[in-house]
Design a protein around this motif. Sequence first.
Motif, mmCIF file in Angstrom:
data_model
loop_
_atom_site.group_PDB
_atom_site.id
_atom_site.type_symbol
_atom_site.label_atom_id
_atom_site.label_comp_id
_atom_site.label_asym_id
_atom_site.label_seq_id
_atom_site.Cartn_x
_atom_site.Cartn_y
_atom_site.Cartn_z
ATOM 1 N N LEU A 147 28.105 40.603 30.061
ATOM 2 C CA LEU A 147 29.509 40.209 30.053
ATOM 3 C C LEU A 147 29.777 39.099 31.067
ATOM 4 C CD1 LEU A 147 29.444 43.171 28.813
ATOM 5 C CD2 LEU A 147 31.816 43.318 29.541
ATOM 6 N N THR A 148 29.223 39.249 32.263
ATOM 7 C CA THR A 148 29.413 38.239 33.309
ATOM 8 C C THR A 148 28.732 36.933 32.942
ATOM 9 O OG1 THR A 148 29.692 39.829 35.116
ATOM 10 C CG2 THR A 148 28.844 37.654 35.699
ATOM 11 N N TRP A 149 27.482 37.019 32.509
ATOM 12 C CA TRP A 149 26.716 35.796 32.242
ATOM 13 C C TRP A 149 27.345 34.969 31.124
ATOM 14 C CZ3 TRP A 149 22.119 39.618 31.759
ATOM 15 C CH2 TRP A 149 21.779 40.092 33.026
ATOM 16 N N THR A 150 27.748 35.620 30.035
ATOM 17 C CA THR A 150 28.311 34.864 28.919
ATOM 18 C C THR A 150 29.730 34.408 29.218
ATOM 19 O OG1 THR A 150 27.031 36.383 27.524
ATOM 20 C CG2 THR A 150 28.428 34.796 26.408
ATOM 21 N N ALA A 151 30.456 35.150 30.046
ATOM 22 C CA ALA A 151 31.783 34.695 30.467
ATOM 23 C C ALA A 151 31.673 33.386 31.254
ATOM 24 C CB ALA A 151 32.464 35.764 31.309
ATOM 25 N N LEU A 152 30.694 33.304 32.131
ATOM 26 C CA LEU A 152 30.484 32.076 32.903
ATOM 27 C C LEU A 152 30.121 30.909 31.989
ATOM 28 C CD1 LEU A 152 28.482 33.626 35.879
ATOM 29 C CD2 LEU A 152 30.750 32.566 36.014
ATOM 30 N N LEU A 153 29.232 31.161 31.042
ATOM 31 C CA LEU A 153 28.828 30.103 30.118
ATOM 32 C C LEU A 153 29.998 29.695 29.221
ATOM 33 C CD1 LEU A 153 26.574 28.318 29.075
ATOM 34 C CD2 LEU A 153 25.884 30.173 27.537
ATOM 35 N N GLY A 154 30.793 30.666 28.774
ATOM 36 C CA GLY A 154 31.952 30.350 27.947
ATOM 37 C C GLY A 154 32.964 29.502 28.687
ATOM 38 N N GLY A 159 27.038 37.290 40.621
ATOM 39 C CA GLY A 159 27.771 37.062 39.383
ATOM 40 C C GLY A 159 29.273 37.230 39.547
ATOM 41 N N VAL A 160 29.695 38.264 40.274
ATOM 42 C CA VAL A 160 31.121 38.515 40.470
ATOM 43 C C VAL A 160 31.768 37.384 41.267
ATOM 44 C CG1 VAL A 160 32.777 40.006 41.651
ATOM 45 C CG2 VAL A 160 30.957 41.016 40.271
ATOM 46 N N LEU A 161 31.122 36.959 42.342
ATOM 47 C CA LEU A 161 31.666 35.861 43.143
ATOM 48 C C LEU A 161 31.765 34.585 42.318
ATOM 49 C CD1 LEU A 161 29.824 36.447 46.549
ATOM 50 C CD2 LEU A 161 32.191 37.001 45.953
ATOM 51 N N TRP A 162 30.774 34.368 41.484
ATOM 52 C CA TRP A 162 30.780 33.192 40.610
ATOM 53 C C TRP A 162 31.921 33.287 39.595
ATOM 54 C CZ3 TRP A 162 25.750 31.335 37.653
ATOM 55 C CH2 TRP A 162 25.963 30.047 37.152
ATOM 56 N N ILE A 163 32.124 34.476 39.037
ATOM 57 C CA ILE A 163 33.209 34.692 38.091
ATOM 58 C C ILE A 163 34.560 34.406 38.753
ATOM 59 C CG2 ILE A 163 34.543 36.567 37.050
ATOM 60 C CD1 ILE A 163 32.586 35.718 35.104
ATOM 61 N N VAL A 164 34.757 34.948 39.943
ATOM 62 C CA VAL A 164 36.031 34.753 40.661
ATOM 63 C C VAL A 164 36.277 33.272 40.914
ATOM 64 C CG1 VAL A 164 37.252 35.186 42.815
ATOM 65 C CG2 VAL A 164 36.001 37.045 41.705
ATOM 66 N N ARG A 165 35.248 32.580 41.349
ATOM 67 C CA ARG A 165 35.386 31.141 41.627
ATOM 68 C C ARG A 165 35.711 30.362 40.357
ATOM 69 N NH1 ARG A 165 31.941 26.639 41.761
ATOM 70 N NH2 ARG A 165 32.481 25.093 43.370
ATOM 71 N N SER A 166 35.014 30.668 39.262
ATOM 72 C CA SER A 166 35.253 29.962 38.006
ATOM 73 C C SER A 166 36.645 30.260 37.462
ATOM 74 C CB SER A 166 34.190 30.364 36.970
ATOM 75 O OG SER A 166 32.907 29.965 37.385
ATOM 76 N N TRP A 167 37.087 31.519 37.591
ATOM 77 C CA TRP A 167 38.407 31.883 37.102
ATOM 78 C C TRP A 167 39.493 31.134 37.869
ATOM 79 C CZ3 TRP A 167 39.782 34.687 32.889
ATOM 80 C CH2 TRP A 167 41.115 35.071 32.787
ATOM 81 N N ARG A 168 39.321 31.036 39.187
ATOM 82 C CA ARG A 168 40.310 30.320 39.989
ATOM 83 C C ARG A 168 40.293 28.830 39.687
ATOM 84 N NH1 ARG A 168 39.333 33.346 45.877
ATOM 85 N NH2 ARG A 168 40.442 35.275 45.324
ATOM 86 N N GLY A 191 40.259 31.053 28.467
ATOM 87 C CA GLY A 191 39.958 31.483 27.101
ATOM 88 C C GLY A 191 38.464 31.553 26.862
ATOM 89 N N GLY A 192 37.729 30.566 27.365
ATOM 90 C CA GLY A 192 36.277 30.574 27.217
ATOM 91 C C GLY A 192 35.633 31.735 27.941
ATOM 92 N N MET A 193 36.164 32.078 29.117
ATOM 93 C CA MET A 193 35.593 33.186 29.882
ATOM 94 C C MET A 193 35.876 34.526 29.211
ATOM 95 S SD MET A 193 36.327 31.909 33.813
ATOM 96 C CE MET A 193 35.309 33.197 34.541
ATOM 97 N N VAL A 194 37.090 34.702 28.697
ATOM 98 C CA VAL A 194 37.422 35.956 28.014
ATOM 99 C C VAL A 194 36.625 36.093 26.723
ATOM 100 C CG1 VAL A 194 39.266 37.214 26.848
ATOM 101 C CG2 VAL A 194 39.704 36.131 29.041
ATOM 102 N N LEU A 195 36.533 35.003 25.953
ATOM 103 C CA LEU A 195 35.739 35.053 24.727
ATOM 104 C C LEU A 195 34.260 35.252 25.055
ATOM 105 C CD1 LEU A 195 35.527 34.834 21.677
ATOM 106 C CD2 LEU A 195 35.391 32.340 21.918
#
Length: 312
Positions: free
Chosen positions: A195-202, A292-301, A142-146
């Motif tokens: 979008l990527t940066w704030t998704a990670l922070l969220g 950023g993409v690799l970080w997003i994938v890791r955080s999502w998992r 939810g934090g990543m999507v928001l």
Amino acid sequence: MADQPVEIPVVAGKRAWRVVLLAGLLVWVLAAGVTAVTDDEILIPTLFLIGSFLVPITVVTFALARLDDCNLTTSVVLTGFVAAGTIGVVVSAVTEIYLLPTGSGPVGNALGFFGVGLIEEVSKGAVLVAVAWRLRERTVHGGMVLGATVGAGFAAFESTGYAFYAYVQHADDHPELNILQTEVSRAMLAPFGHLTWTALLGGALFAASARANGGFRFTMRVGWTLAGVAALHGAWDATYGWAIWITQGLTGNGWVADWPDGSYWEEVPTPEELWVFHVTYDAALALNGLVGVLWIVRSWRRGATPHPTARP
């Protein structure tokens, strides 16, 4: 016999974002073509808005289709988008003007690039916290999507400003073409930037919140995530100058002993220098986006197992 209500099929669900993207792209291309043929300046604002908001609105549509999955509400998503694009952009711009150094040189430019990244990420993070404060349950997803939605709002309004600047700078030199070039570039890069940066922070903020009895808190993960996304943001902004600096060194004009300055060439670049510049610039942005993409994938998992926090 009473008339039966007619069900009108609507495009909804988790694939709606694709329709929004394709329909918006079609309208944008049509508006650009009509503007170029007719020279009707009344359509210029249409180009500004559609080109700048197409990708961000697609992200909002994506988020709205996942409210239940991510424990979000419609008001939170829409408020986050609008607040980031208005309050977030204005506050960060004013803060940058009064806090960041204006001097040149390695120290001044380094602080400037990283400072812009830090200020804008903090501004977007503050918006995210403010709009999510009353959420009863918070998950990493939810934090990543928001966060992506907040970043989309910031990017949309910022891109409108860049498009307007391109129009003003080239008002007598094919302004429509320059607007399109600016918006196409920013639209293609938007998913890998704000979008990527704030998704990670969220995601980091909601992960910390899930262990804080409903309140937000600043944890080590939040701190490192903020530093990381600010560094990615600063490096992204500095890439143009780095590409110039590297190009001038590789093509024989000598290495300038100064931090890259995005508006500085030793002399008018040759076609060969421009080719090296574009290769270097694109490669640097691609590397930044890949991180950023690799970080997003890791955080999502990592956030696949929800840790919801129910507020009393």
